[in-house]
Motif scaffolding. Structure first.
Motif, mmCIF file in Angstrom:
data_model
loop_
_atom_site.group_PDB
_atom_site.id
_atom_site.type_symbol
_atom_site.label_atom_id
_atom_site.label_comp_id
_atom_site.label_asym_id
_atom_site.label_seq_id
_atom_site.Cartn_x
_atom_site.Cartn_y
_atom_site.Cartn_z
ATOM 1 N N LEU A 196 0.800 -1.226 0.000
ATOM 2 C CA LEU A 196 0.000 0.000 0.000
ATOM 3 C C LEU A 196 0.837 1.283 0.000
ATOM 4 C CD1 LEU A 196 -2.896 1.036 -0.006
ATOM 5 C CD2 LEU A 196 -2.871 0.967 2.497
ATOM 6 N N PRO A 197 1.880 1.417 0.858
ATOM 7 C CA PRO A 197 2.683 2.653 0.814
ATOM 8 C C PRO A 197 3.349 2.869 -0.543
ATOM 9 C CG PRO A 197 3.155 1.388 2.806
ATOM 10 C CD PRO A 197 2.333 0.506 1.927
ATOM 11 N N PHE A 198 3.717 1.794 -1.212
ATOM 12 C CA PHE A 198 4.388 1.922 -2.504
ATOM 13 C C PHE A 198 3.401 2.299 -3.603
ATOM 14 C CE2 PHE A 198 6.957 -0.779 0.180
ATOM 15 C CZ PHE A 198 8.198 -0.188 0.047
ATOM 16 N N ALA A 199 2.145 1.865 -3.455
ATOM 17 C CA ALA A 199 1.107 2.318 -4.377
ATOM 18 C C ALA A 199 0.884 3.815 -4.214
ATOM 19 C CB ALA A 199 -0.192 1.547 -4.129
ATOM 20 N N ALA A 200 0.949 4.320 -2.976
ATOM 21 C CA ALA A 200 0.800 5.762 -2.723
ATOM 22 C C ALA A 200 1.955 6.540 -3.347
ATOM 23 C CB ALA A 200 0.723 6.017 -1.221
ATOM 24 N N VAL A 201 3.170 5.991 -3.256
ATOM 25 C CA VAL A 201 4.330 6.634 -3.888
ATOM 26 C C VAL A 201 4.140 6.685 -5.404
ATOM 27 C CG1 VAL A 201 6.802 6.411 -4.348
ATOM 28 C CG2 VAL A 201 5.924 6.016 -2.046
ATOM 29 N N MET A 202 3.633 5.600 -5.988
ATOM 30 C CA MET A 202 3.369 5.582 -7.429
ATOM 31 C C MET A 202 2.379 6.659 -7.828
ATOM 32 S SD MET A 202 3.181 1.661 -8.798
ATOM 33 C CE MET A 202 3.156 2.205 -10.497
ATOM 34 N N LEU A 203 1.345 6.848 -7.014
ATOM 35 C CA LEU A 203 0.337 7.862 -7.316
ATOM 36 C C LEU A 203 0.953 9.260 -7.270
ATOM 37 C CD1 LEU A 203 -2.604 8.455 -7.947
ATOM 38 C CD2 LEU A 203 -3.077 8.480 -5.491
#
Length: 434
Positions: free
Chosen positions: A410-417
């Motif tokens: 989840l934190p890495f998906a936020a970074v991608m966004l």
């Protein structure tokens, strides 16, 4: 029915069919064929458009990039280049909080440049990196999250299958798409490393772990032997395309040959392994080409219905701004990412939005990078986060649940966004090398 109603019903029908288990290309072709038949009340027209879609799509010469880069990625995986890169990276970051996670990101970025596959990256580093992190006391969720997050680099850093698929749908140069993916891919890798540092500093409980003090620095001779094959492959493929010495098809052929030679020299591949790589290349290529053929008739159906023009008129009438259109686009990709794989998202949404982007004078190469990054977020989101499922299946560890993989990612998906927003705001980040 109005074009908007036809388009909406077709998308809903496709999603329902996929959800009940219909093969994605079959759903695309079936809905498109029936829609054309009903709209024009002409079965022969629907059949003719299907024949044209098959002939005009997969018969192009540039489609040869698909099997060549796929074969190269499979051979490189068998040659053990992923674990070699990881060994070098992990010794360099050994004393940093979250250092093995940073090493995993760096190794994934390098591995992506010679495989172009998120699935291959997730599979390799699940076996190499996760056990190492668990050994040094890292939080299991963080360990699998790092691998899941960094695995998406395989679809952004060229040679990427998703960039190839987009280039065919949008009729853009494969070589330009590859060059455009370099800076965003490296930018995402740096953002991941920065995020891991921040998590180690401010949320140490989520990261866990201890410095790997017993790691010894590798001698320069071993570093060279572990990194030069990868550097050589990157130079052949991307260097050949960037300098203009090789076309993307020629670069794929040269990279596949070089990867095979490396595997043979290292004695990492047998005749049986070579045959398995060829078979898997055929399976993957057939899947991709079937998808592209299905997307071709789907886009023709949308054009026949007049949906793109109708959508453009509605947005123009409401004086929709650039950011409004892009927000709608990203939201649609994020929603579809919870249901579909990346290739399907690209094939469904790109034909809808291309007619909106072109009149605005925006680069379709930039739009492709935005599309791939946005669609790749879906690899990390439930319920169909493919990278997360691959990691869980590869680990086969009862201590790590699928829920742990999704929460860790989840934190890495936020970074991608966050990176996606930067790419939308500053198109030069994608176009600087062109």
């Amino acid at each position: 029915m109005t074009p908007i109603e036809i388009g909406s019903v077709s998308v809903i029908a496709i999603i329902i069919l996929i959800y009940i288990g219909v093969y994605i290309p079959v759903a695309l072709i079936g809905v498109s064929f029936v829609s054309i038949w009903l709209m024009r009340d002409n079965f022969d027209l629907a059949m003719n458009l299907l024949k044209i879609a098959v002939g005009d799509s997969v018969m192009e010469y540039t489609f040869a990039t698909v099997p060549l880069f796929t074969f190269m990625g499979l051979i490189v995986s068998k040659a053990g280049l992923g674990s070699d890169i990881y060994d070098v990276m992990s010794t360099g970051f050994r004393r940093v909080k979250g250092g093995i996670g940073m090493a995993t990101v760096g190794a994934n970025a390098a591995f992506a440049a010679v495989t172009g596959s998120s699935i291959a990256s997730a599979s390799v580093f699940s076996k190499v990196s996760v056990p190492q992190m668990l050994h040094y006391g890292y939080n299991p969720r963080f360990a699998v999250g790092v691998v899941a997050g960094s695995s998406v680099l395989g679809m952004i850093i060229p040679p990427s299958a998703m960039l190839i698929i987009y280039s065919f749908v949008a009729e853009q140069s494969v070589g330009e798409m590859f060059l455009a993916g370099i800076i965003p891919g490296l930018m995402l890798a740096v953002a991941y490393v920065a995020a891991i540092w921040a998590m180690g500093r401010f949320t140490p409980g989520f990261v866990g772990g201890r410095p790997a003090d017993e790691y010894e620095l590798l001698p320069w001779s071993e570093i060279a032997s572990k990194t030069l094959p990868t550097i050589g492959l990157i130079t052949i493929v991307l260097g050949g395309i960037y300098t203009g010495w090789l076309t993307p098809v020629e670069a794929g052929a040269a990279g596949a040959l070089a990867g095979l030679l490396i595997a043979l020299v290292r004695r990492k591949i047998s005749l049986r392994g070579f045959w398995e790589a060829l078979l898997e290349t055929g399976h993957i290529t057939a899947t991709i080409l079937f998808l592209v053929t299905a997307a071709s008739i789907y886009s023709r159906m949308l054009g026949l219905a007049g949906l793109p023009n109708e959508l453009a008129d509605i947005l123009a009438g409401n004086q929709a701004s650039f950011w409004t259109i892009m927000a709608l686009y990203v939201i649609m990709m994020l929603f579809l990412g919870t249901l579909l794989d990346t290739a399907s998202i690209i094939l469904i949404v790109v034909p809808l939005f291309l007619p909106l982007i072109e009149p605005m004078g925006m680069s379709l190469v930039w739009f492709g990078i935005v599309t791939v990054v946005g669609a790749e977020i879906g690899l990390l989101t439930p319920p169909l986060g493919i990278s997360c499922f691959v990691i869980k299946a590869t680990l086969n560890d009862d201590r790590i649940k699928l829920k742990d993989v999704f929460l860790g990612a989840l934190p890495f998906a936020a970074v991608m966004l966050a990176v996606l927003i930067l790419l939308i705001e500053f198109p030069i980040l994608s176009l600087a090398l062109l």
